[in-house]
Scaffold this motif. Structure first.
Motif, mmCIF file in Angstrom:
data_model
loop_
_atom_site.group_PDB
_atom_site.id
_atom_site.type_symbol
_atom_site.label_atom_id
_atom_site.label_comp_id
_atom_site.label_asym_id
_atom_site.label_seq_id
_atom_site.Cartn_x
_atom_site.Cartn_y
_atom_site.Cartn_z
ATOM 1 N N UNK A 124 0.895 -1.263 0.025
ATOM 2 C CA UNK A 124 0.026 0.100 -0.131
ATOM 3 C C UNK A 124 0.879 1.547 -0.202
ATOM 4 N N UNK A 125 1.978 1.261 0.778
ATOM 5 C CA UNK A 125 2.805 2.307 0.825
ATOM 6 C C UNK A 125 3.721 2.680 -0.368
ATOM 7 N N UNK A 126 3.659 1.643 -1.145
ATOM 8 C CA UNK A 126 4.481 1.701 -2.381
ATOM 9 C C UNK A 126 3.432 1.941 -3.622
ATOM 10 N N UNK A 127 2.156 2.091 -3.462
ATOM 11 C CA UNK A 127 1.266 2.372 -4.746
ATOM 12 C C UNK A 127 1.715 3.623 -5.437
ATOM 13 N N UNK A 128 1.228 3.495 -6.782
ATOM 14 C CA UNK A 128 1.579 4.700 -7.541
ATOM 15 C C UNK A 128 0.983 5.998 -7.110
ATOM 16 N N UNK A 129 -0.505 5.639 -6.586
ATOM 17 C CA UNK A 129 -1.082 6.794 -6.200
ATOM 18 C C UNK A 129 -0.697 7.410 -4.711
ATOM 19 N N UNK A 130 0.205 8.454 -4.659
ATOM 20 C CA UNK A 130 0.868 8.833 -3.659
ATOM 21 C C UNK A 130 -0.152 9.326 -2.395
ATOM 22 N N UNK A 131 -1.245 9.826 -2.887
ATOM 23 C CA UNK A 131 -2.154 10.305 -2.103
ATOM 24 C C UNK A 131 -2.971 8.930 -1.216
ATOM 25 N N UNK A 132 -3.172 8.021 -1.745
ATOM 26 C CA UNK A 132 -3.444 6.612 -1.259
ATOM 27 C C UNK A 132 -2.387 5.926 -0.364
ATOM 28 N N UNK A 133 -1.401 5.998 -0.932
ATOM 29 C CA UNK A 133 -0.352 5.746 -0.061
ATOM 30 C C UNK A 133 -0.095 6.419 1.032
ATOM 31 N N UNK A 134 0.279 7.834 1.207
ATOM 32 C CA UNK A 134 0.124 8.779 2.238
ATOM 33 C C UNK A 134 -1.154 8.336 3.226
ATOM 34 N N UNK A 135 -2.261 8.308 2.839
ATOM 35 C CA UNK A 135 -3.301 7.849 3.903
ATOM 36 C C UNK A 135 -2.962 6.773 4.673
ATOM 37 N N UNK A 137 0.010 5.345 5.206
ATOM 38 C CA UNK A 137 1.042 5.599 6.057
ATOM 39 C C UNK A 137 0.793 6.390 7.336
ATOM 40 N N UNK A 138 -0.217 7.315 7.030
ATOM 41 C CA UNK A 138 -0.518 8.073 8.317
ATOM 42 C C UNK A 138 -1.361 7.171 9.220
ATOM 43 N N UNK A 139 -2.053 6.549 8.778
ATOM 44 C CA UNK A 139 -2.986 5.474 9.628
ATOM 45 C C UNK A 139 -2.010 4.605 10.125
ATOM 46 N N UNK A 140 -1.000 4.026 9.697
ATOM 47 C CA UNK A 140 0.204 3.105 10.236
ATOM 48 C C UNK A 140 0.867 3.753 11.483
ATOM 49 N N UNK A 141 1.002 5.235 11.305
ATOM 50 C CA UNK A 141 1.856 5.619 12.163
ATOM 51 C C UNK A 141 1.109 5.904 13.431
ATOM 52 N N UNK A 142 -0.204 5.633 13.508
ATOM 53 C CA UNK A 142 -0.968 5.761 14.705
ATOM 54 C C UNK A 142 -1.115 4.343 15.413
ATOM 55 N N UNK A 143 -0.620 3.296 14.754
ATOM 56 C CA UNK A 143 -0.880 2.202 15.355
ATOM 57 C C UNK A 143 0.132 1.498 16.196
ATOM 58 N N UNK A 144 -0.214 0.697 17.000
ATOM 59 C CA UNK A 144 0.783 -0.043 17.864
ATOM 60 C C UNK A 144 0.944 -1.278 17.161
ATOM 61 N N UNK A 145 0.036 -2.300 17.332
ATOM 62 C CA UNK A 145 0.213 -3.495 16.451
ATOM 63 C C UNK A 145 -0.263 -3.380 15.093
#
Length: 158
Positions: A124-135, A137-145
């Motif tokens: 997902x982070x490597x997707x060509x659509x940078x807006x989708x990938x950024x969303x 990544x932002x979600x992941x940054x809030x996660x623990x597991x």
């Protein structure tokens, strides 16, 4: 033959650690053990080193003493294909006093750092659509597991 083998330095609990890790990962086995002999009479007969495999990856434990401690500067990456696999490794590696950190990182009861990552999330982070990938990544940054479904929802804009 694996050319490079990570060596994990323990303070006398290397045998316990190798049993713990071997109980978590499939296809695990001890391939070699070396015990203290007469050069250190107070430790004679106790484990000095052991080489072992976790799902085909070779490691060595060394009961080297209290001089060195683990830090997150080196971590073990567990590549998972499913959320169930993430859940399994995450829960097992935390057993007995491990601590969750953030973004899929945890520290086990021996102080070893692990990253438990669903590889689909990396895609997902490597997707060509940078807006989708950024969303995602932002979600992941809030996660623990790491939660693959939550990252996918963020990726999809839900």
């Amino acid at each position: 033959m694996q050319k490079i083998i990570p060596c994990l330095w323990f303070d006398g609990n290397g045998e316990d650690a190798l049993k713990f890790y071997s109980s978590i990962f499939p296809n695990s086995r001890v391939t070699d053990r070396l015990f203290w002999g007469d050069t250190n009479p107070s430790l004679k007969g106790s484990l000095l080193t052991a080489t072992f495999e976790l799902d085909g990856q070779s490691f060595m434990v060394l009961n080297g003493g209290p001089e060195y401690k683990f830090t997150p500067a080196i971590s073990m990456l567990v590549q998972c294909e499913t959320q169930a696999e993430v859940d399994h490794y995450w829960d097992r590696l935390l057993e007995g006093g491990g601590q969750p950190v953030q973004c899929g990182w945890l520290t086990d009861r021996y102080g070893v750092s692990w990253q438990v990552v669903p590889m689909a999330m990396i895609r997902l982070f490597q997707d060509k659509d940078s807006a989708k990938a950024a969303r995602a990544m932002r979600a992941m940054m809030k996660m623990i597991k790491l939660d693959l479904a939550a990252a996918q929802k963020a990726f999809d804009g839900e």
